[in-house]
Design an enzyme around this catalytic site. Sequence first.
Site, PDB file in Angstrom:
ATOM      1  N   TYR A  85       0.850  -1.199   0.000  1.00 33.72           N
ATOM      2  CA  TYR A  85       0.000   0.000   0.000  1.00 33.72           C
ATOM      3  C   TYR A  85       0.885   1.247   0.000  1.00 33.72           C
ATOM      4  O   TYR A  85       1.562   1.553   0.971  1.00 33.72           O
ATOM      5  CB  TYR A  85      -0.938   0.026   1.216  1.00 33.72           C
ATOM      6  N   PRO A 117     -15.673  -4.796   2.631  1.00 30.90           N
ATOM      7  CA  PRO A 117     -17.032  -5.200   3.034  1.00 30.90           C
ATOM      8  C   PRO A 117     -18.102  -4.197   2.601  1.00 30.90           C
ATOM      9  O   PRO A 117     -19.283  -4.513   2.629  1.00 30.90           O
ATOM     10  CB  PRO A 117     -16.931  -5.266   4.566  1.00 30.90           C
ATOM     11  N   GLY A 146     -18.070  -3.024  -0.449  1.00 29.69           N
ATOM     12  CA  GLY A 146     -18.034  -3.064  -1.913  1.00 29.69           C
ATOM     13  C   GLY A 146     -17.238  -1.910  -2.489  1.00 29.69           C
ATOM     14  O   GLY A 146     -17.631  -1.322  -3.490  1.00 29.69           O
ATOM     15  N   ARG A 147     -16.101  -1.596  -1.842  1.00 29.88           N
ATOM     16  CA  ARG A 147     -15.215  -0.495  -2.254  1.00 29.88           C
ATOM     17  C   ARG A 147     -15.995   0.816  -2.327  1.00 29.88           C
ATOM     18  O   ARG A 147     -15.770   1.656  -3.191  1.00 29.88           O
ATOM     19  CB  ARG A 147     -14.528  -0.812  -3.590  1.00 29.88           C
TER      20      ARG A 147
HETATM   21  N1  LIG Z   1      -6.162  -8.500   1.191  1.00 30.03           N
HETATM   22  C1  LIG Z   1      -6.415  -7.806   0.109  1.00 30.03           C
HETATM   23  O1  LIG Z   1      -6.051  -8.183  -1.015  1.00 30.03           O
HETATM   24  C2  LIG Z   1      -7.161  -6.495   0.235  1.00 30.03           C
HETATM   25  C3  LIG Z   1      -7.733  -5.887  -0.898  1.00 30.03           C
HETATM   26  C4  LIG Z   1      -8.436  -4.693  -0.731  1.00 30.03           C
HETATM   27  C5  LIG Z   1      -8.556  -4.128   0.525  1.00 30.03           C
HETATM   28  N2  LIG Z   1      -7.966  -4.731   1.617  1.00 30.03           N
HETATM   29  C6  LIG Z   1      -8.085  -4.151   2.969  1.00 30.03           C
HETATM   30  O2  LIG Z   1      -9.466  -4.021   3.289  1.00 30.03           O
HETATM   31  C7  LIG Z   1      -9.757  -2.685   3.679  1.00 30.03           C
HETATM   32  C8  LIG Z   1     -11.184  -2.313   3.307  1.00 30.03           C
HETATM   33  O3  LIG Z   1     -11.442  -2.501   1.937  1.00 30.03           O
HETATM   34  P1  LIG Z   1     -11.619  -1.295   0.902  1.00 30.03           P
HETATM   35  O4  LIG Z   1     -11.078  -0.057   1.480  1.00 30.03           O
HETATM   36  O5  LIG Z   1     -11.088  -1.820  -0.376  1.00 30.03           O
HETATM   37  O6  LIG Z   1     -13.182  -1.200   0.659  1.00 30.03           O
HETATM   38  P2  LIG Z   1     -14.465  -0.879   1.556  1.00 30.03           P
HETATM   39  O7  LIG Z   1     -14.140  -0.926   2.977  1.00 30.03           O
HETATM   40  O8  LIG Z   1     -15.518  -1.778   1.022  1.00 30.03           O
HETATM   41  O9  LIG Z   1     -14.835   0.603   1.076  1.00 30.03           O
HETATM   42  C9  LIG Z   1     -13.979   1.681   1.231  1.00 30.03           C
HETATM   43  C10 LIG Z   1     -14.562   2.849   0.477  1.00 30.03           C
HETATM   44  O10 LIG Z   1     -15.814   3.213   1.040  1.00 30.03           O
HETATM   45  C11 LIG Z   1     -15.840   4.572   1.445  1.00 30.03           C
HETATM   46  N3  LIG Z   1     -16.582   4.589   2.719  1.00 30.03           N
HETATM   47  C12 LIG Z   1     -16.261   3.951   3.866  1.00 30.03           C
HETATM   48  N4  LIG Z   1     -17.207   4.139   4.793  1.00 30.03           N
HETATM   49  C13 LIG Z   1     -18.141   4.936   4.236  1.00 30.03           C
HETATM   50  C14 LIG Z   1     -19.367   5.472   4.698  1.00 30.03           C
HETATM   51  N5  LIG Z   1     -19.816   5.211   5.932  1.00 30.03           N
HETATM   52  N6  LIG Z   1     -20.082   6.279   3.857  1.00 30.03           N
HETATM   53  C15 LIG Z   1     -19.638   6.534   2.606  1.00 30.03           C
HETATM   54  N7  LIG Z   1     -18.484   6.032   2.096  1.00 30.03           N
HETATM   55  C16 LIG Z   1     -17.735   5.233   2.914  1.00 30.03           C
HETATM   56  C17 LIG Z   1     -14.397   4.963   1.592  1.00 30.03           C
HETATM   57  O11 LIG Z   1     -14.224   6.332   1.285  1.00 30.03           O
HETATM   58  P3  LIG Z   1     -13.863   7.427   2.400  1.00 30.03           P
HETATM   59  O12 LIG Z   1     -12.418   7.287   2.682  1.00 30.03           O
HETATM   60  O13 LIG Z   1     -14.219   8.682   1.698  1.00 30.03           O
HETATM   61  O14 LIG Z   1     -14.734   7.133   3.582  1.00 30.03           O
HETATM   62  C18 LIG Z   1     -13.711   4.091   0.532  1.00 30.03           C
HETATM   63  O15 LIG Z   1     -13.775   4.710  -0.733  1.00 30.03           O
HETATM   64  C19 LIG Z   1      -8.679  -1.869   2.970  1.00 30.03           C
HETATM   65  O16 LIG Z   1      -8.504  -0.602   3.580  1.00 30.03           O
HETATM   66  C20 LIG Z   1      -7.465  -2.759   3.093  1.00 30.03           C
HETATM   67  O17 LIG Z   1      -6.858  -2.601   4.357  1.00 30.03           O
HETATM   68  C21 LIG Z   1      -7.288  -5.901   1.469  1.00 30.03           C
END
Ligand SMILES: NC(=O)c1ccc[n+]([C@@H]2O[C@H](COP(=O)([O-])OP(=O)(O)OC[C@H]3O[C@@H](n4cnc5c(N)ncnc54)[C@H](OP(=O)(O)O)[C@@H]3O)[C@@H](O)[C@H]2O)c1
Length: 332
Positions: free
Chosen positions: A55, A208, A210-211
Amino acid sequence: MKSRQLGPLTTSTLGLGCMGMSHGYSPDGNESGAMATLARAVELGVTLFDTAEVYGPYTNEVLVGKGLKAYRDKVMIATKFGFKVDPTKTSGGAIAGTDGRPENVIAVAEASLKRLGTDVIDLYYQHRVDPNVPIEETVGAMADLVRQGKVRAIGLSEASAATIRRAHAVHPIAALQSEYSLWTRDPEENGVLDTCRELGIGFVPFSPLGRGMLTGALKNLNGLAADDFRRSLPRFQQENFEANLELVTLLEGMARDKGVEPGQLALAWVLAQGDFIVPIPGTTKIANLEKNVAAADITLSADELARLGDLLSPAKVAGARYPEQMTKMANR
Ligand SMILES: NC(=O)c1ccc[n+]([C@@H]2O[C@H](COP(=O)([O-])OP(=O)(O)OC[C@H]3O[C@@H](n4cnc5c(N)ncnc54)[C@H](OP(=O)(O)O)[C@@H]3O)[C@@H](O)[C@H]2O)c1
């Protein structure tokens, strides 16, 4: 906040995904904002923080280490090795293959400890299984790090059920991290959830929300910067995005009826799938963090769970979660 177990590790019900602070979704580079979000998460009782070597690359570990320094004894830091990293590129472009060789397992741990500014990694994951290195060799090196006290517990990400079993036979796997949400059900279908439940391995759903899609905050693609990682994903291509937006509208309707936010419903659904499940929603913003943490207190009836599951069932979602090349890297 209540606690859950990831194998031997006791953690808050929800963790915080820190990737978006430096990687993937056009980070705004607002370091003080990220620091404040990390501090607020600790205040709200979050004890699991998720980062990775790739990252940034590298910069997210530095940020997370700095932001959590004052609270180090209260929190667990999870990080990951396992990609060949191209330091000249950012976001998904920094991934240049996999590297599960024992010497890389050790070298990355040493470098991560320095970047995080800590003397132990609480949870050290292999980010993707390397098809060229037997899992026993990779996990053997991870187990050496546990014996040396540099790592407390180990995990895998996007590993298949068969690989999890082989790895667990070498050294107990504390956690398996894979994509899992209302619109990504692969772990239900490929035996990974069942295997984790059977072996006492914690399951950590990534993305969780959905990005971001399942929060309802994303209404068109124009708001995404040119280098936003989501632009490379099939579900975020115009036609698929529009079809998926219709499903999100239904989710928004259900959330309105219950007096909660759609993202909170999405998180409550994931949490209800088992008490060995600890999602790590990612956010850079305190207001969103507070909503996500509050989802841990939402109770859904059996009827609500079934309706939610049906609303975004796999057959209804348009587009794969990853492009073909990245799909090949998952579930080995
Ligand atoms: N192991 C792997 O291969 C892998 C792959 C992907 C991710 N990950 C890990 O999993 C974590 C979570 O996944 P993710 O970040 O991909 O996706 P996510 O948690 O599904 O969604 C994150 C997105 O949602 C927005 N968001 C979050 N809470 C919100 C809310 N209450 N209202 C409106 N928008 C909201 C965030 O923007 P804002 O910042 O504007 O809130 C960001 O754009 C990552 O940070 C990473 O540590 C691991």
